[in-house]
Motif scaffolding. Structure first.
Motif, short mmCIF file in Angstrom:
data_model
loop_
_atom_site.label_atom_id
_atom_site.label_comp_id
_atom_site.label_asym_id
_atom_site.label_seq_id
_atom_site.Cartn_x
_atom_site.Cartn_y
_atom_site.Cartn_z
N TRP A 1 11.75 -10.35 -5.35
CA TRP A 1 10.95 -9.82 -4.49
C TRP A 1 11.83 -8.97 -3.49
O TRP A 1 11.30 -7.82 -2.71
CB TRP A 1 10.00 -10.66 -3.74
N ASP B 1 13.63 1.23 -1.91
CA ASP B 1 12.48 1.83 -1.23
C ASP B 1 12.77 1.80 0.26
O ASP B 1 12.46 2.90 0.93
CB ASP B 1 11.20 0.99 -1.19
N TYR C 1 6.31 -0.90 -4.86
CA TYR C 1 7.35 -2.23 -4.79
C TYR C 1 6.97 -3.35 -5.64
O TYR C 1 7.74 -4.00 -6.12
CB TYR C 1 6.93 -2.56 -3.21
N GLU C 2 5.74 -3.47 -5.92
CA GLU C 2 5.36 -4.47 -6.63
C GLU C 2 5.56 -4.21 -8.36
O GLU C 2 6.28 -4.99 -8.82
CB GLU C 2 3.96 -4.84 -6.95
N ALA D 1 0.92 2.80 3.07
CA ALA D 1 1.05 1.32 2.62
C ALA D 1 0.69 1.04 1.27
O ALA D 1 1.36 0.19 0.58
CB ALA D 1 -0.14 0.61 3.46
N ALA D 2 -0.32 1.85 0.79
CA ALA D 2 -0.99 1.60 -0.84
C ALA D 2 0.04 1.93 -1.67
O ALA D 2 0.44 1.15 -2.89
CB ALA D 2 -2.14 2.00 -0.92
N GLN E 1 9.31 -5.18 -8.43
CA GLN E 1 9.62 -6.31 -8.55
C GLN E 1 9.52 -6.87 -10.00
O GLN E 1 10.13 -7.84 -10.25
CB GLN E 1 8.62 -7.04 -7.51
N PHE F 1 3.43 2.50 -1.33
CA PHE F 1 4.57 1.69 -1.07
C PHE F 1 4.32 0.47 -1.84
O PHE F 1 5.25 -0.47 -2.57
CB PHE F 1 4.91 1.53 0.23
N TRP F 2 3.11 -0.39 -1.60
CA TRP F 2 2.86 -1.54 -2.39
C TRP F 2 2.83 -1.68 -3.80
O TRP F 2 3.47 -2.36 -4.30
CB TRP F 2 1.56 -2.13 -1.70
N LEU F 3 2.19 -0.49 -4.38
CA LEU F 3 2.13 -0.45 -5.82
C LEU F 3 3.66 -0.09 -6.23
O LEU F 3 4.08 -0.63 -7.28
CB LEU F 3 1.24 0.63 -6.10
#
Length: 302
Positions: free
Chosen positions: A67, A74, A47-48, A40-41, A51, A43-45
């Motif tokens: 967004w 991904d 993904y952001e 999760a961490a 963006q 993918f979030w980094l």
């Protein structure tokens, strides 16, 4: 009278310590939780950052689109990993799924690195490349744990004994030793005295003529008996497809296999059914000689 024999509880293993099993489950649970958090961490980094790249290149005024845009890259990784997991459970290789993972992760790494800019320092490129790479490795580790869990439960279901299969269908005869004392193995019959014929006079008896029977030649031969061991299929789909061969001694069609798979809760993938049928015919080649029933004919006769 039977005397009860005391049993030592220490020899039965019932109260034995289950420390290794408990430790293994605890380690597996902790590893699974950490893998989910890492995935999760990462993918979030990733993904952001994608963006931000989209916002700096034409989508600064469209916040919603900036967004949503990283999902076009991904999500290919997630879809590909899930398809690889499905193919692995079916004991096949899905090259299309592997291509999706390579395309999604390669594009994510390239875009994260390219979004840093031309005047960035080398460490900036490393920082941008770490999240997508970590997301790929973490998600792969997560799918590996899921695959091990599903494979272990599937193997346990295959190894479970089937109800009524091991029961003997031959009639069981009581042994003579099982009869109570004083009982006879055969029913008692009344004794009948047969009358004795009077002996004939020696002068009346005709002389016996010895007859030598001609020997009849007997052909000695042996009949070949097939003592092949039964073929055991560990895969549940293979077991289901093999059972369809024995219902009416014809080769099952794809529609029939997928219908049976769906009824058994094994999905309805046509490729999985055809692959299982190929594995069954490869292990038992004589099944390929059975007649083929077309779906239209099968629907009429069903």
């Amino acid at each position: 009278m039977t005397r009860a024999v005391p049993v030592d509880d220490g020899l039965t293993g019932v109260d034995a310590a289950s420390t290794p099993v408990t430790v293994e489950r605890a380690i597996t649970a902790v590893a699974g939780v950490l893998t989910v958090l890492l995935t999760a961490a990462a993918f979030w980094l990733s993904y952001e950052h994608l963006q931000e790249v989209a916002a700096n290149h034409g989508m600064a005024q469209a916040v919603a689109r900036s967004w949503a845009w990283p999902a076009t890259v991904d999500l290919f990784i997630v879809i590909g990993e899930l398809l690889i997991l499905r193919a692995s459970l079916a004991q096949t290789v899905d090259w299309w799924a592997i291509g999706l993972v390579i395309a999604g992760d390669g594009g994510s790494i390239a875009l994260n690195v390219a979004g840093v800019g031309d005047s960035a320092r080398p460490l900036d490129y490393v920082v941008a490349a770490v999240p997508p790479i970590a997301a790929l490795l973490a998600f792969g580790a997560l799918m590996r744990q899921v695959h091990a869990y599903l494979a272990r439960h599937a193997q346990a279901a295959v190894d479970a004994p089937l109800t009524g299969v091991e029961a003997s269908s031959a009639p069981v005869e009581a042994s003579v030793y099982d009869l109570p004392a004083g009982a006879s193995a055969a029913p008692s019959r009344p004794t009948v005295e047969m009358p004795v014929r009077p002996a004939l006079a020696a002068a009346v008896e005709a002389p016996l003529t010895p007859v030598a029977p001609e020997p009849v030649p007997v052909e000695v031969g042996s009949t070949a008996v097939d003592l092949c061991m039964p073929v055991i299929y560990p895969n549940r789909v293979d077991q289901l497809v093999r059972a369809l061969y024995g219902t009416d001694f014809v080769q099952p069609s794809t529609i029939r296999m997928t219908t049976a798979m769906s009824a058994a809760g094994l999905g309805a993938s046509e490729s999985t059914a055809r692959t299982a049928r190929s594995r069954v015919k490869a292990r038992e080649p004589y099944l390929a000689g059975l007649p083929v029933v077309r779906p239209a004919v099968e629907a009429v006769t069903a």
